[in-house]
Design an enzyme around this catalytic site. Sequence first.
Site, PDB file in Angstrom:
ATOM      1  N   ASP A 163      -1.318  31.862 -58.523  1.00 51.57           N
ATOM      2  CA  ASP A 163      -0.830  32.609 -57.369  1.00 51.57           C
ATOM      3  C   ASP A 163      -1.775  33.787 -57.164  1.00 51.57           C
ATOM      4  OD1 ASP A 163       1.012  33.694 -55.417  1.00 51.57           O
ATOM      5  OD2 ASP A 163       2.619  32.682 -56.501  1.00 51.57           O
ATOM      6  N   HIS A 179      10.969  30.102 -54.872  1.00 50.17           N
ATOM      7  CA  HIS A 179      11.605  31.240 -55.553  1.00 50.17           C
ATOM      8  C   HIS A 179      12.107  32.318 -54.587  1.00 50.17           C
ATOM      9  CE1 HIS A 179       7.612  32.458 -54.569  1.00 50.17           C
ATOM     10  NE2 HIS A 179       7.885  33.707 -54.896  1.00 50.17           N
ATOM     11  N   ASP A 180      11.892  32.110 -53.291  1.00 52.89           N
ATOM     12  CA  ASP A 180      12.345  33.098 -52.299  1.00 52.89           C
ATOM     13  C   ASP A 180      13.527  32.605 -51.466  1.00 52.89           C
ATOM     14  OD1 ASP A 180      10.239  34.889 -52.919  1.00 52.89           O
ATOM     15  OD2 ASP A 180       8.885  33.871 -51.516  1.00 52.89           O
ATOM     16  N   ASP A 199      -0.634  34.393 -51.512  1.00 47.06           N
ATOM     17  CA  ASP A 199       0.629  35.036 -51.171  1.00 47.06           C
ATOM     18  C   ASP A 199       0.573  35.809 -49.847  1.00 47.06           C
ATOM     19  OD1 ASP A 199       3.319  35.995 -52.276  1.00 47.06           O
ATOM     20  OD2 ASP A 199       2.340  37.921 -51.912  1.00 47.06           O
ATOM     21  N   GLU A 243       0.453  30.991 -48.002  1.00 49.26           N
ATOM     22  CA  GLU A 243       1.861  31.264 -47.731  1.00 49.26           C
ATOM     23  C   GLU A 243       1.988  32.123 -46.481  1.00 49.26           C
ATOM     24  OE1 GLU A 243       5.915  33.486 -48.986  1.00 49.26           O
ATOM     25  OE2 GLU A 243       3.961  34.394 -49.251  1.00 49.26           O
TER      26      GLU A 243
HETATM   27  C1  GLC Z   1       5.766  36.338 -51.114  1.00 53.63           C
HETATM   28  C2  GLC Z   1       6.365  35.915 -52.432  1.00 53.63           C
HETATM   29  C3  GLC Z   1       7.540  36.794 -52.724  1.00 53.63           C
HETATM   30  C4  GLC Z   1       7.036  38.212 -52.856  1.00 53.63           C
HETATM   31  C5  GLC Z   1       6.268  38.632 -51.602  1.00 53.63           C
HETATM   32  C6  GLC Z   1       5.484  39.873 -51.846  1.00 53.63           C
HETATM   33  O1  GLC Z   1       6.628  36.134 -50.059  1.00 53.63           O
HETATM   34  O2  GLC Z   1       6.688  34.556 -52.403  1.00 53.63           O
HETATM   35  O3  GLC Z   1       8.226  36.414 -53.885  1.00 53.63           O
HETATM   36  O4  GLC Z   1       8.119  39.079 -53.044  1.00 53.63           O
HETATM   37  O5  GLC Z   1       5.344  37.658 -51.198  1.00 53.63           O
HETATM   38  O6  GLC Z   1       4.391  39.625 -52.673  1.00 53.63           O
END
Ligand code: GLC
Length: 530
Positions: free
Chosen positions: A100, A327-328, A201, A264
């Site tokens: 990540d 995980h979100d 991310d 992402e």
């Molecule tokens: C992304 C991650 C999340 C995190 C955010 C800030 O959305 O998946 O878990 O809190 O970025 O890094």
Amino acid sequence: MPAKYRWWQSGIVYQVYPRSFQDSNRDGIGDLKGIAARLDYLVELGVDAVWVSPIFPSPMADFGYDVADYAGIDPMFGTLSDFDALVAAAHARGLKIILDFVPNHTSDQHPWFVESRSSRTNAKRDWYIWRDAKTGGVPNNWVSEFGGSAWTWDAATQQYYYHAFLKAQPDLNWRNPDVRAAMLAVLRFWLDRGVDGFRVDAIHHLIEAEHLNDNPPNPDWREGQSPARRLARVYSLDQAETHDCIAEMRALADTYENRVLIGEASLPIEQLMAYYGKEAPGFHLPFNFHLIKSSWDPQVIAALIEQYEGALAGGAERWPNWVLGNHDRSRVASRIGPAQARVAAMLLLTLRGTPTIYQGEEIGMADVPIPTQCLRDPWEKNVPGLGLGRDPERTPMQWDASGNAGFTGGDPWLPLSSDYRAVNVEAQRTDDRSMLSLYRALIALRRREPALSVGVHVKAEAIGSVLTYRRFHAGRWVTVALNFADEPQMFSKPVDQDAILISTHLDRVEPERGNAVRLRPNEGIVLAAA
Ligand code: GLC
Ligand code: CA
């Protein structure tokens, strides 16, 4: 597998949330040795690549998404040599490792930010986004993803800094060439260590409009939704210059063999397409989260699939991908119920495009209610009571019926699901109709049938409660029919497609002759010529 496809096209990604996968040293938190100990399980499941959420040194304000050192491993997770051992053990089993990469922000404890905030004239001042106060306070009306202003006042240097997420996660200034160079060096560091790619991310946050004007209100926002959505984030999200940065990441990754970049960005399909690259190549796979966001309705899902396929067709080299959870987000088994979660598994693993499975999905794990005293997620703490907290989908993996589900010999950092004695890997492994058996069978089928892994997609449509589509490769057709209802449905099938390759109930073997097949409640089937 037809050789012209890359591993990340024909393969399946499995997301490990390392805090909750497997603890090896009884501190209640999963770690690298724990992941290594479970690699054989992932081989048995049949996935190709493991994406590991952040494992870098971090104060853990956002559980690792606040990185204090991009080139190390947090002692909580192990050491660099544990990491090298994990990569070697994975590669020895034919598994890829995806890290990540968190480029938008660092931790406020990162030495870069410590320097940056030390004085207005520090050489790294411009590595972050600092602005003077405006009359009345903050530089603009932007709201942090996790609630509150996106600006925090630094009393010592009398300026505000910008953070799209927590104030402990200051945004890097990607307009500064030194920042770009330093962050590309981070990618190089891990690529040289043999990682097979990155999940990048929060990429749509990377760059902000230079003028930093107020964002306009979002007319669609409703009470009870995330406060950050109150504004239409036209100046703080998805800025054109972001694509130049992604192109630089991609150009670097392309100097290595066979690496993948997954981006992402939670965006509507049309906007998402730009993340494949415009003038220059961008991500191999910009994550497609629309199965998570759409209502679970066959008409809606059919329209979504067609919209996505149609958008992809607008550009060469755009490979699709799908996910049901991460995980979100609330787990799929909780969003649509356990019976339909089996249908969703069949959907995920028969659609055209790289599937990503979130740990625990394959055993039907559900969201776990978290008692107030056990809350960990800063989002829930900052904006309580709206159901935004992400702890419920981050609880420990359920391996077996022993204490703490075999996850830890210590106190788990989040509570375990109360159902773990029934819902766990060990129990499902020996039950040939379990969710785990379904995942394994679907994965094996996808591997056996190039029509499923790399074939073309032909027309998703909803006929009553049944979602259907076909896949085709090298003369072979495969038909998928998914019953979204909990009552039986007749499905008019192609006459030549007699063989039932699999049912979500894992009990059908008899061929179905004729031009119709009866689907049982919540049943999905995959058909092909006998
Ligand atoms: C992304 C991650 C999340 C995190 C955010 C800030 O959305 O998946 O878990 O809190 O970025 O890094
Ligand atoms: Ca541990």
